[in-house]
Design an enzyme around this catalytic site. Structure first.
Site, mmCIF file in Angstrom:
data_model
loop_
_atom_site.group_PDB
_atom_site.id
_atom_site.type_symbol
_atom_site.label_atom_id
_atom_site.label_comp_id
_atom_site.label_asym_id
_atom_site.label_seq_id
_atom_site.Cartn_x
_atom_site.Cartn_y
_atom_site.Cartn_z
ATOM 1 N N ARG A 1 68.806 38.774 22.409
ATOM 2 C CA ARG A 1 67.373 39.310 22.429
ATOM 3 C C ARG A 1 67.075 39.630 24.063
ATOM 4 O O ARG A 1 66.516 40.650 24.408
ATOM 5 C CB ARG A 1 66.205 38.632 21.708
ATOM 6 N N GLU B 1 75.140 47.116 46.433
ATOM 7 C CA GLU B 1 75.782 47.312 47.680
ATOM 8 C C GLU B 1 74.720 46.944 48.823
ATOM 9 O O GLU B 1 75.308 46.284 50.024
ATOM 10 C CB GLU B 1 76.297 48.806 47.894
#
Length: 349
Positions: free
Chosen positions: A190, A55
């Site tokens: 990974r 936000e």
């Protein structure tokens, strides 16, 4: 499939949130989009743990000429705005400060520190709130975070490559199974993980680096289970400058990037996961070998199995782990000659 406007904007939130994959643990991936009269005037995502939330970046991205429109806009967030002070101030307060009249979210935050309090705070101050927009998709996006909060353990992914006749390697010999494209996908997995784990047999036979050298992104923490101290001192895991956590006997002469968790012998899978949780491990990628995989399967503590299957056969070797009952296929797809299969557990806990 046709989507409502709210669903379309939420999908944009999800796409933004995924940019934080592998970078924000143990926080969730979150994206935010600010829309005024069907036009995006701001957007952002949570970029790294400890940094500003989605936000904040969303409001910062609004151009000066559009800032007066914020009070007439709708804010879409993939997860409920926080309502507590943590590494950053509450996002719910920031939303109220900017005077946003309407907020739409996919999921309520399961964190007990939030758990609906953010939405309630907004509603108490007159903000129109809508939740559960594409909730299932949002929960899948943050399945690791939800597992971390609800079950107090990392989200466990078991990954291996196998041949068409069900072997993962020749006995005692490093064996290439997957193709080059599949190996790149493995390194992408990974990069999305916090911890990558192997046992001593894999360390001895394959001498892996466990890095993301075939894909951009950070390297996860490497974890080695080696209670007998049998891995050679010149192994790549021991000699490089990247962190490695070893469960087993202390070994003198290793550099400062290697840490040990000593004990009298092998610990249970729940104990192992609790130790890794203290390392802020939200996503655990288990790459082998077969014995380590089987221990997780036997304990029933896993969430996904990712199998890369080659069309080639070995005829003999180390057999792939036995997949238990109660699993279901999420999806499968081709990568060149290889088939990638994603299986999900039917049990949680």
């Amino acid at each position: 499939m046709n989507h409502t406007p709210a669903e379309s904007w939420m999908k944009r939130c999800f796409a933004l949130a995924r940019r934080g994959e592998g970078l924000v643990s143990p926080n969730p991936m979150v994206g935010a989009v600010l829309v005024h009269e069907n036009r995006v005037i701001g957007e952002g995502w949570h970029q790294k743990w400890g940094g500003p939330h989605a936000e904040v970046f969303c409001f910062q991205s609004v151009k000066p000429e559009d800032r007066q429109k914020i009070k007439e806009s709708t804010l879409y967030c993939s997860l409920e705005p926080c309502s507590h002070f943590g590494k950053t101030p509450p996002c719910a307060d920031l939303i109220l400060q900017f005077g946003v009249p309407q907020v739409v979210v996919a999921n309520v935050d399961p964190n007990p520190l939030v758990a609906g309090a953010g939405l309630k705070k907004l509603q108490d101050h007159g903000v129109i709130v809508q939740s559960e927009v594409l909730a299932s998709e949002g929960a899948w996006l943050n399945r690791a975070f939800f597992t971390w909060i609800q079950y107090q353990r990392p989200y466990v992914v078991l990954k291996w490559a196998e041949t068409a006749d069900g072997f993962i390697s020749k006995k005692g010999e490093r064996t290439a199974i997957s193709n080059a494209v599949s190996r790149r996908l493995s390194h992408r997995w990974r990069a999305a993980a916090d911890v990558i784990l192997i046992g001593a047999n894999t360390a001895i036979t394959d001498d892996p680096e466990l890095t993301t050298r075939y894909y951009f992104g950070k390297d996860p923490l490497r974890v080695l289970l080696d209670w007998q101290g049998s891995t050679p001192i010149d192994a790549k895991l021991f000699q490089d400058q990247s962190p490695c956590l070893i469960f087993g006997k202390y070994r003198a002469g290793l550099n400062e990037f290697k840490r040990f968790v000593e004990g009298d012998g092998p610990i249970t899978m729940p104990e192992l996961l609790q130790s890794l949780r203290k390392e802020s491990c939200t996503v655990l990628l288990v790459e082998g070998g077969a014995n380590v995989h089987q221990k997780f399967l036997d304990a029933g503590i896993w969430d996904e199995i990712r199998i890369i299957q080659s069309p080639e056969s070995l005829g003999a070797g180390v057999a792939a782990p036995v997949i238990p009952f109660g699993v279901y296929e999420s999806k499968s797809f081709q990568l060149g000659s290889d088939t990638v299969q994603i299986l999900l557990s039917g049990r949680r806990g």
